[in-house]
Design a protein around this motif. Sequence first.
Motif, short mmCIF file in Angstrom:
data_model
loop_
_atom_site.label_atom_id
_atom_site.label_comp_id
_atom_site.label_asym_id
_atom_site.label_seq_id
_atom_site.Cartn_x
_atom_site.Cartn_y
_atom_site.Cartn_z
N ALA A 13 3.44 -4.79 -4.88
CA ALA A 13 3.49 -5.79 -3.92
C ALA A 13 4.34 -5.05 -2.66
CB ALA A 13 4.27 -6.88 -4.02
N ARG A 14 5.11 -4.26 -2.90
CA ARG A 14 5.90 -3.53 -1.83
C ARG A 14 4.87 -2.29 -1.20
NH1 ARG A 14 9.69 -2.97 -6.34
NH2 ARG A 14 11.31 -4.44 -5.96
N ALA A 15 4.01 -1.75 -2.10
CA ALA A 15 3.21 -0.72 -1.63
C ALA A 15 2.10 -1.48 -0.73
CB ALA A 15 2.45 0.01 -2.73
N LEU A 16 1.53 -2.58 -0.94
CA LEU A 16 0.69 -3.14 -0.26
C LEU A 16 1.37 -3.60 1.05
CD1 LEU A 16 -1.86 -4.83 -0.05
CD2 LEU A 16 -0.98 -6.93 -1.04
N ILE A 17 2.74 -4.04 0.92
CA ILE A 17 3.16 -4.67 2.20
C ILE A 17 3.22 -3.32 3.16
CG2 ILE A 17 5.38 -5.59 3.29
CD1 ILE A 17 5.39 -7.47 0.79
N LEU A 18 3.68 -2.08 2.41
CA LEU A 18 4.08 -0.83 3.27
C LEU A 18 2.39 -0.40 3.90
CD1 LEU A 18 5.96 1.30 4.08
CD2 LEU A 18 5.24 2.39 1.95
#
Length: 135
Positions: free
Chosen positions: A124-129
Amino acid sequence: MAAYISSQERFGGVAKLRNLKVDHDLVTALVDRWRPETHTFHFPTRECTINLEDVLLQLGLCVDEPPIIGLTMLDWDEKCDTLLGIAPIKGESIVGFMIKLKWLGDNLLPIDENFSIEVIHAHARALILGLIGGF
């Protein structure tokens, strides 16, 4: 913990921006009316600016929680490994304080329901980034 999950859920509106059709004539008109000295748009009837309520209404992003701030002089390899579950190669996939989005996309494997909650949070963090970096 509930507020944290709630904030992540409200980030979903930003993912829809990928399919947003840009009205180039409107953007040009707004740029022509922008006054940097007052940070406002000048229209025939009045001045107007963008505020946090507009962010809330347009993107559904939470604007009533503390801002995300912190130190920027960090060991980015370690920070990426901690938050994303993968560490970039300095000089190849991380330059200065920037991660190459191609590296990010190439190194994220598909996930399924058998993965741990930590792995799902890292994705999720990578997608948001990637979403933020793509704009």
